[in-house]
Design an enzyme around this catalytic site. Structure first.
Site, PDB file in Angstrom:
ATOM      1  N   GLU C  63      34.517  25.330  39.024  1.00 52.78           N
ATOM      2  CA  GLU C  63      35.966  25.567  39.013  1.00 52.78           C
ATOM      3  C   GLU C  63      36.756  24.501  39.744  1.00 52.78           C
ATOM      4  O   GLU C  63      37.859  24.138  39.322  1.00 52.78           O
ATOM      5  CB  GLU C  63      36.292  26.944  39.620  1.00 52.78           C
ATOM      6  N   HIS C 132      35.914  40.983  42.566  1.00 57.92           N
ATOM      7  CA  HIS C 132      36.349  40.821  41.171  1.00 57.92           C
ATOM      8  C   HIS C 132      37.617  41.624  40.909  1.00 57.92           C
ATOM      9  O   HIS C 132      37.848  42.082  39.780  1.00 57.92           O
ATOM     10  CB  HIS C 132      35.254  41.263  40.208  1.00 57.92           C
TER      11      HIS C 132
HETATM   12  C1  TPP Z   1      32.640  31.264  40.947  1.00 62.57           C
HETATM   13  C2  TPP Z   1      32.323  32.108  39.800  1.00 62.57           C
HETATM   14  N1  TPP Z   1      32.610  31.674  38.553  1.00 62.57           N
HETATM   15  C3  TPP Z   1      32.315  32.432  37.484  1.00 62.57           C
HETATM   16  C4  TPP Z   1      31.721  33.657  37.635  1.00 62.57           C
HETATM   17  C5  TPP Z   1      31.370  34.517  36.412  1.00 62.57           C
HETATM   18  N2  TPP Z   1      29.922  34.566  36.291  1.00 62.57           N
HETATM   19  C6  TPP Z   1      29.223  35.593  36.756  1.00 62.57           C
HETATM   20  S1  TPP Z   1      27.583  35.373  36.574  1.00 62.57           S
HETATM   21  C7  TPP Z   1      27.788  33.891  35.825  1.00 62.57           C
HETATM   22  C8  TPP Z   1      26.613  33.117  35.334  1.00 62.57           C
HETATM   23  C9  TPP Z   1      25.710  32.663  36.401  1.00 62.57           C
HETATM   24  O1  TPP Z   1      24.577  32.087  35.829  1.00 62.57           O
HETATM   25  P1  TPP Z   1      23.265  31.829  36.669  1.00 62.57           P
HETATM   26  O2  TPP Z   1      23.593  31.278  37.993  1.00 62.57           O
HETATM   27  O3  TPP Z   1      22.357  31.038  35.813  1.00 62.57           O
HETATM   28  O4  TPP Z   1      22.659  33.282  36.925  1.00 62.57           O
HETATM   29  P2  TPP Z   1      22.142  34.339  35.860  1.00 62.57           P
HETATM   30  O5  TPP Z   1      23.297  35.247  35.574  1.00 62.57           O
HETATM   31  O6  TPP Z   1      21.648  33.600  34.672  1.00 62.57           O
HETATM   32  O7  TPP Z   1      21.073  35.090  36.563  1.00 62.57           O
HETATM   33  C10 TPP Z   1      29.139  33.580  35.753  1.00 62.57           C
HETATM   34  C11 TPP Z   1      29.676  32.370  35.156  1.00 62.57           C
HETATM   35  C12 TPP Z   1      31.462  34.089  38.941  1.00 62.57           C
HETATM   36  N3  TPP Z   1      30.937  35.282  39.191  1.00 62.57           N
HETATM   37  N4  TPP Z   1      31.758  33.298  39.995  1.00 62.57           N
END
Ligand code: TPP
Ligand code: TPP
Ligand code: MG
Ligand code: MG
Lengths: 311, 347, 347, 311
Positions: C63, C132
């Site tokens: 971001e 959130h």
């Molecule tokens: C700073 C931030 N940006 C966006 C999100 C929305 N979001 C929640 S989980 C996620 C994906 C994270 O992917 P990863 O780190 O690979 O973990 P996984 O869910 O695959 O276990 C996103 C983009 C968030 N929670 N926090």
């Protein structure tokens, strides 16, 4: 360690318990008793199981919103876990946390965050405290591949490397951040190489429970001895949707893993009395759900409690 | 008083930190330049030599992760102090402060807590421009779970830093650059001030001036000029930003029935609006209340615009006179901000 | 009206963006999930197929840099739209928004400008918890150089997104999750609404309710319940957060002489304080003004605490009744927030 | 290009002009006519000179608070530069910017930022716009070694690599962030290796004006042709204090570079009529200072102008 000496019974128990818990959540979710988002770990169990079995009770665990597997594998309070999902007063946090913020200090499991990568520097800070205090506890920091998109990840490993902190980063690389594939986020998927360039010992590990256990065990010993930060990447698949109970839309419909989990079958094959374990797990689940169902919600006036610590 | 010494604000901060580190081995301090030969206006000078480089250290320019690291260490029982040369740099730490530090105690229902101190210098001096001049403390006060204070005097700044270190919650500790050299009597012992009390700096009857940090100095100067017109103002030093001492304010409001709040920041959705609102919510009758603060623009670098950007003793005095007398016929004599005039930078 | 269609708020946003991209090749959009099959509540659905993946694309979870990238592209003449699934994630962008986007026009004395739109979803649904659920829009309104709006109706949200895209300054565009399915008449053409006007949603005489985004819906429901007591409220939909339409508010205040501001956020140093302050500064007489908003805690996850965290139609109605009648003898009938009850998540 | 064909006259002119400008600032600073912090470039001139001489007029320049050298080398309005330092109305930004925020759109020199690393993603965004628009202009992004401590740096190069953007990052590695040596900020100073792992072409370049020019020229051509992001690290020394006019406390007192600059002497040796150039520079400086001195300050009511763009 020769594979035969591995505690397959315990491994099967942890693996199956995670799987059954997630399945149970899927079953009860429609009742809307769990009124919060759930990020399930189905498909990713081996990492939590292997790493937890390699850990001692003294390790400190940082996880994230996808934390059920880690929580269960490391032995967090299971009844309080279900009560927390149900938003009840005797949950881990009296219902204030829910699925995304599990924590249990009795097993050094830090309350988790739902902001991607945000607890990674916290894990580094905890490791810094260990170093300042001359403690030999190792910090385990579970995170996703998506967390490595965040600048704070690189700042954090830079600092861990600079100060040579006792920490192990465990990257559960399921290749997705929600529906974004790694290719849409990195030019090349050379995760280990990137991390290594920051001065950490880094390694990609094959995804089977025993290998994860064995490698992690070795690494934890090294860290305890020399306080050198390590990083492991473990490829894995999230079989469920990013959040919620549906199957992952990124999986092929007929993906065999959706019907039978080879790793689970393998572990089972190593356990003679697996039915007894299955039964134990079901009974633990039933007891915990019953406990959660019967428990009370927090009182409305508790809303303003613990905004500040008054200890 | 033989148990006090005449210390500068900067030295008072140093003493508070030094005594806290001596008293509690869990206290440590870090930030860009903490161990350099300037020691952040002398407030961290040689701490690394006294307590070792594990307890006082310089860092990479990684404000976001370092805030997270402070938080993580606090979960392990440490009491970190993270020093910032400018408040503006805290914009890089907002995620850790707003989404993490302020929430962990609540999320864990009190099982965990985050005793960290974030020190940040605010304020003008000279040509700092748009990115090195912001206060922004109202951001933190807006968030439940964070405490924010900004002491003005050497006495309060020492007691304030000690209280912040001892507090079991995240505290944003705001220091004004133009105050570091100001002197005052400071007890030698380790003592705390309250993190929710304001101070009546000067009693008066005609109007209440509420200042915060450096604007308290502006208010004091204004009150000097106002003696020319025999106007006697009361001055309140707010000190605590997140926990408004509304009692002290209301008591004064009932007496003087006229209030001017002189903020160190922009007004829109800021601290002065909160104070105005709380006063009107509590008073049964209507009194005149005015807000003064930064002009609603980024801070310009060139001096004559910069002078216009900040509220000054002169402008404050003029406003007080107008509110008290309902007349606009006075031009207050120019008074000089010694510390600003003498400031030759560069830092 | 054949030139209008009955669209949901989500579809109205989509239409505004689609028409803007069609109209101006410099407009492009990006953010986590922009090109996935959900298309951020349908607001970005298939834009990548229509306009190509260079003008509508998914991103790494970065971001901070992406905000900077939006800014940089705008310096080259582009008009980027950066989409965030939650306002909370903007805490990672504060440096770029507060220190860069808001300052570049001023620093360059108008030689450069930053026409970017930052879309952020706020709001409850169900079990979103502490990280959130935040609104935090007062942060941006506090900073000169940023514009902030939060439309409530499909009509305003379409005109609002188009006006934001056309504006030559950084605009924070706040959308509430519980509004995406709300429907209303929306002109088919490309049109703008003003970025500094409020709207009187309902005329009334007994008291003025000022709502913002989703709380306008709460206010409308409260006004339904209040008919049981023959109380007739006026409702103002604020829409614009950074540029308060104080004229419209004062006109209403002079008529009803009673005001309740229902904010979507914490109150301390927030938008409701600014509104209260500006009203009291402009009115010669004293009227009762109350603020309602989030409880001053992080948002709890469990439902019964969460219900207590947000101001509800019932609680608003009760407060209105008490202020209008000076009595406390009424328990309003329960009214149901369909969209919250029906929300089964998980997202 | 053979070294003989290099335009040594121009190189000497730019180098000397930067040096003399910084020295002049040092001379007049005590008068307090420049009422703002200055971050001088003395010792780092060769990078600005070499890179600017390799650039065409179409390149877009991002620099930072230590921007005098880049501004002068790339040919920014010199009189308006001095007026800006003096806070005058006919300065680059009517005095609102000062030394830390120089900019001149006539040479595509973006107004600079005083927050470390903060304009790095802006540079990437500008390059993204070039790619979307199919332009072949290359973005030059000057930054310090300290900027690489910031997470946003790694996010930014990850994105530049992901999208294969036409950008050249130029790391002026003077080894210090204020008084913090690189060793206090990185475990190993393997800057190029780190960047390369993110998928950029990265190279360390010897610090002499001609080499910098030649290498940069080649790289810019490659970027124009293939739109591949590049990174160069150039070791250098800041001879003055981080901010202000004193000598750097990190330099040894008797460091020879404080008295004579070898690179400057070398360039001079290649220029027959260097005295004529020296004279020209002195006259440019005098004219500009005179212009600045005689100019008016902005009027007080201009303070609220250009908070918003009303174009
Ligand atoms: C700073 C931030 N940006 C966006 C999100 C929305 N979001 C929640 S989980 C996620 C994906 C994270 O992917 P990863 O780190 O690979 O973990 P996984 O869910 O695959 O276990 C996103 C983009 C968030 N929670 N926090
Ligand atoms: C985010 C941020 N943190 C800290 C500072 C204070 N600061 C100004 S310049 C600087 C050092 C930067 O070092 P480097 O990037 O190597 O550039 P150099 O000054 O050596 O040219 C620091 C820490 C700042 N301006 N911004
Ligand atoms: Mg993932
Ligand atoms: Mg440097």
């Amino acid at each position: 360690m020769p594979k035969e000496k591995f505690n397959f019974i315990e491994a099967y128990y942890r693996y199956k318990k995670i799987r059954r818990t997630e399945e149970k959540i899927t079953e009860v979710y429609h009742t809307d008793k769990i009124k919060s988002p759930v990020h399930l770990s189905i498909g990713q169990e081996s990492i939590a199981v292997g790493c937890s079995m390699a850990s001692s009770k003294k390790e400190i665990i940082f996880s994230n919103y996808r934390g059920h597997a880690h929580f269960i594998a490391h032995g967090g309070d299971y009844k309080a876990f279900w009560s927390e999902l149900y938003g009840k007063r005797n949950g881990l946090s009296s219902g204030k946390a829910g699925s995304m913020h599990l924590g249990d200090l009795n097993i050094n499991f830090m309350f988790t965050s739902a902001i991607v990568a945000s607890s990674i520097p916290n894990a580094v800070g905890y490791a810094l405290a260990q170093k300042i205090k001359n403690f030999s506890n190792v910090v385990l920091c579970y995170h996703g591949d998506g967390a490595m998109d965040q600048g704070v990840f690189w700042e954090s490993i830079n600092f861990a490397s600079l100060k040579q902190l006792p920490i192990l980063f465990i990257c559960e690389n399921n290749e997705y951040a929600i529906y974004s594939h790694l290719k849409k986020r990195m030019y090349k998927s050379n995760i280990v190489e990137r991390v290594r360039s920051f001065g950490l010992k880094a390694k990609k590990i094959k995804n089977d429970t025993f290998t994860i256990f064995e490698e992690t065990k070795k690494i934890l010993n090294k860290i305890r001895k020399n306080s050198i930060p390590h990083f492991i990447e473990i490829p894995t698949s999230r079989l469920k949707d990013h959040v919620g109970i549906e199957n992952s839309p990124n999986m092929k419909k007929n993906d065999s893993r959706l019907v039978e989990d080879k790793e689970l079958l393998f572990l089972r094959s190593k356990v003679k009395d697996f039915k007894k374990i299955d039964k134990k797990i079901e009974s633990e689940i039933d007891t915990a759900i019953d406990y959660a169902e019967k428990s009370k919600y927090p009182k409305q006036n508790e809303i303003l409690k613990n905004v500040f610590s008054d200890i | 008083m033989s148990n006090s010494s005449n210390l500068s604000y900067g030295k008072a901060i140093y003493e508070g930190i030094y005594q806290s580190m001596l008293n509690n081995p869990n206290v440590f301090i870090f930030g860009q330049g903490v161990d350099d030969y300037k020691g952040h206006y002398g407030t961290t000078l040689n701490l690394h030599k006294i307590f070792g480089k594990e307890r006082a250290f310089d860092t990479p320019i990684s404000e976001d992760s370092l805030t997270g690291i402070a938080i993580g260490s606090s979960l392990a029982g440490m009491r970190p102090i993270f020093v910032h040369q400018r408040m503006d740099f805290l914009m890089l730490c907002m995620n850790q402060l707003v989404n993490m530090a302020s929430k962990i105690c609540y999320i864990s229902n009190g099982h965990q807590n985050v005793p960290i101190v974030i020190r940040a210098s605010i304020g003008r001096s000279w040509g700092q421009g748009a990115q090195h001049s912001q206060s922004l403390y109202s951001f933190f006060a807006h968030i439940p779970g964070l405490k924010v204070i900004a002491p003005t005097t050497p006495f309060d700044v020492k007691g304030g830093i000690i209280a912040s270190i001892n507090d079991n919650n995240p505290v944003i500790f705001v220091e004004h650059r133009m105050l570091y050299e100001n002197k005052g009597l400071v007890p030698k012992e380790r003592y705390e001030i309250s993190l929710s009390s304001a101070r009546v700096t000067k009693k008066g009857s005609d109007l209440t001036l509420i200042g915060i940090s450096y604007t308290v100095v502006d208010c004091l100067r204004a009150s000097e000029i106002l003696k020319d017109k025999k106007i006697d103002v009361e001055i309140i030093d707010l000190i605590c930003i997140s926990s408004l001492d509304i009692k002290t304010i209301i008591k004064s409001a009932k007496k003087t029935k006229k209030i001017i709040i002189v903020d160190n920041d922009w007004l829109y959705c800021g601290l002065a609006s909160e104070i105005t609102t709380q006063i009107t919510e509590r008073l049964k009758f209507k009194i005149p209340i005015e807000r003064m603060g930064y002009k609603f623009s980024p801070c310009p670098t060139t001096r004559n615009l910069e002078d216009n950007f900040y509220p000054s003793a002169n402008v404050i005095a003029k406003k007080v006179y107008e509110m008290v007398t309902n007349k606009k016929d006075w031009i207050p004599r120019k008074i000089i901000n010694r510390e600003i005039l003498e400031f030759k930078g560069p830092f």
